[in-house]
Design a protein around this motif. Sequence first.
Motif, PDB file in Angstrom:
ATOM      1  N   ARG A  69       0.740  -1.242   0.445  1.00  0.00           N
ATOM      2  CA  ARG A  69       0.130   0.142   0.020  1.00  0.00           C
ATOM      3  C   ARG A  69       0.706   1.142  -0.021  1.00  0.00           C
ATOM      4  O   ARG A  69       0.674   2.083  -0.771  1.00  0.00           O
ATOM      5  N   GLY A  70       1.715   1.195   0.312  1.00  0.00           N
ATOM      6  CA  GLY A  70       2.919   2.496   0.355  1.00  0.00           C
ATOM      7  C   GLY A  70       3.858   2.679  -0.879  1.00  0.00           C
ATOM      8  O   GLY A  70       3.717   3.606  -0.837  1.00  0.00           O
ATOM      9  N   HIS A  72       2.766   1.362  -3.680  1.00  0.00           N
ATOM     10  CA  HIS A  72       0.946   2.111  -4.914  1.00  0.00           C
ATOM     11  C   HIS A  72       0.942   3.369  -4.018  1.00  0.00           C
ATOM     12  O   HIS A  72       0.253   4.359  -5.273  1.00  0.00           O
ATOM     13  N   ALA A  73       1.052   3.932  -2.808  1.00  0.00           N
ATOM     14  CA  ALA A  73       0.682   5.140  -2.548  1.00  0.00           C
ATOM     15  C   ALA A  73       1.978   6.196  -2.922  1.00  0.00           C
ATOM     16  O   ALA A  73       0.977   7.187  -3.700  1.00  0.00           O
ATOM     17  N   GLN A  74       3.364   6.017  -2.843  1.00  0.00           N
ATOM     18  CA  GLN A  74       4.316   6.664  -2.723  1.00  0.00           C
ATOM     19  C   GLN A  74       3.934   7.447  -4.434  1.00  0.00           C
ATOM     20  O   GLN A  74       4.235   8.584  -5.452  1.00  0.00           O
ATOM     21  N   GLU A  76       1.184   7.003  -7.115  1.00  0.00           N
ATOM     22  CA  GLU A  76      -0.199   7.696  -6.848  1.00  0.00           C
ATOM     23  C   GLU A  76       0.450   9.011  -6.441  1.00  0.00           C
ATOM     24  O   GLU A  76       0.244  10.023  -7.546  1.00  0.00           O
ATOM     25  N   GLN A  77       1.299   9.205  -5.838  1.00  0.00           N
ATOM     26  CA  GLN A  77       1.527  10.535  -5.418  1.00  0.00           C
ATOM     27  C   GLN A  77       2.916  11.394  -5.989  1.00  0.00           C
ATOM     28  O   GLN A  77       2.097  12.670  -6.481  1.00  0.00           O
ATOM     29  N   PHE A  84      -2.893  -1.296  -7.829  1.00  0.00           N
ATOM     30  CA  PHE A  84      -2.610  -1.739  -7.163  1.00  0.00           C
ATOM     31  C   PHE A  84      -2.168  -3.421  -7.368  1.00  0.00           C
ATOM     32  O   PHE A  84      -0.468  -3.390  -6.118  1.00  0.00           O
TER      33      PHE A  84
END
Length: 124
Positions: A69-70, A72-74, A76-77, A84
Motif C-alpha cells: 500500500r505504501g 502504491h500510495a507513493q 500515486e503521489q 494496486f
Amino acid sequence: MYNPRLTAHTGGSPGKPVSAAAACVDERTGNEQIRELLRSYGLRTSLIRLKVIDALYSAQRSGRSIGVRGVHAQLEQLDIPLSFLSVREVLKRLCAEGVISLGSDKCYSLEPEARAVLEQALPR
C-alpha cells in the motif's frame, strides 16, 4: 507542488525549485543504475519495475518501512497511474528473484546486494 524525490536526487532544498533539466539528468542516472540492477538479476527493464525499486530505495534511505500500500500510495503521489494489483505483482516477482525481501511486518526492502548496486552511483 513540492516533490521530495526530485529534491533528494538533485540536492535541492524544500521550497527551492529544481530545474527540470537537472531533475531529468539525475533521474536518468538513477534509472541507469536501476536498469543495471535489473540486468544483473536477469530481469527486463520496465517502467513499473523502475518506479517500484526507486520507491523502495527512497523509503529505505529515509529509514522507513514500506509495504504494498505504501509503494502504491507513493507512486500515486507522483502521478504514476499503476493499479494496486500491478504493484503487488511486481513486488512478488522482485521478491522471487531475490532483488527485494518481504519482512515479517509485511514491508519490503532491497536486499543488501541490490542496494549496493544502486549506491554505486546514486546520490545519497
